[in-house]
Write an enzyme that holds these catalytic residues in place. Structure first.
Site, PDB file in Angstrom:
ATOM      1  N   CYS A  15      32.473  51.132  38.050  1.00  0.00           N
ATOM      2  CA  CYS A  15      31.217  50.711  38.169  1.00  0.00           C
ATOM      3  C   CYS A  15      30.927  51.526  39.413  1.00  0.00           C
ATOM      4  O   CYS A  15      30.808  51.135  40.502  1.00  0.00           O
ATOM      5  CB  CYS A  15      31.276  49.194  38.702  1.00  0.00           C
ATOM      6  SG  CYS A  15      29.545  48.737  39.147  1.00  0.00           S
ATOM      7  N   CYS A  63      38.420  48.325  45.526  1.00  0.00           N
ATOM      8  CA  CYS A  63      39.468  48.868  44.681  1.00  0.00           C
ATOM      9  C   CYS A  63      39.103  49.895  44.222  1.00  0.00           C
ATOM     10  O   CYS A  63      37.984  50.138  43.592  1.00  0.00           O
ATOM     11  CB  CYS A  63      40.273  47.767  43.792  1.00  0.00           C
ATOM     12  SG  CYS A  63      39.223  47.190  42.432  1.00  0.00           S
ATOM     13  N   CYS A 114      35.561  43.968  42.909  1.00  0.00           N
ATOM     14  CA  CYS A 114      36.842  44.494  42.370  1.00  0.00           C
ATOM     15  C   CYS A 114      36.998  44.284  41.082  1.00  0.00           C
ATOM     16  O   CYS A 114      36.091  43.513  40.581  1.00  0.00           O
ATOM     17  CB  CYS A 114      37.902  43.375  43.471  1.00  0.00           C
ATOM     18  SG  CYS A 114      39.476  44.223  43.489  1.00  0.00           S
TER      19      CYS A 114
END
Length: 141
Positions: free
Chosen positions: A90, A83, A11
């Site tokens: 990424c 998320c 996240c």
């Protein structure tokens, strides 16, 4: 006995969603998975995340916020971005054979009274748990 698959939850800040996922997954499926979490930025585990997990008997107070970079070269089998922000920043993880993007609501947008915010954290926790159970309850390959 087969080796446990390594799963990494990612996240943005490794403060709430990935920490909840790590704590639940380790508690519920730790016999089959070695579980980690990391963030694009490391901050701290959110106190309300700790609180709502404790309500269901899972203590994540000892977990630390970590950078995703710490896990490169660790032979991660499954990467889960929890998320969309982390997925955009990424979108891949070197050599991870499986990458899953499952977006959950952003806790920093929760508003209202303290109890309203806690209720939103509980709802988020329950959404993450429901998804993990649906996705990982089956035996790993």
């Amino acid at each position: 006995m087969t080796e446990k698959k390594k799963i990494l939850f990612i996240c943005m800040h490794n403060a709430v969603r990935s920490q909840i996922a790590e704590g639940y997954m380790r508690t519920k499926y730790g016999d089959r998975y070695e579980v980690f979490s990391g963030g694009i930025e490391a901050t701290r585990v959110h106190p309300i995340a700790i609180e709502v997990m404790k309500e269901i008997g899972i203590d994540i107070s000892g977990q630390k916020s970590k950078l995703v970079d710490d896990f490169f070269g660790k032979n991660i089998d499954i990467v889960v971005t929890v998320c969309d922000a982390a997925n955009k920043v990424c979108p891949f993880f070197p050599v991870a054979p499986e990458v899953i993007n499952q977006n959950f609501p952003e806790p920093s947008t929760f508003t209202g009274s303290e109890e309203d915010i806690r209720a939103s954290f509980r709802q988020l926790r329950d959404q993450i748990i429901y998804w993990i159970d649906l996705t990982f309850k089956k035996d790993p390959d």
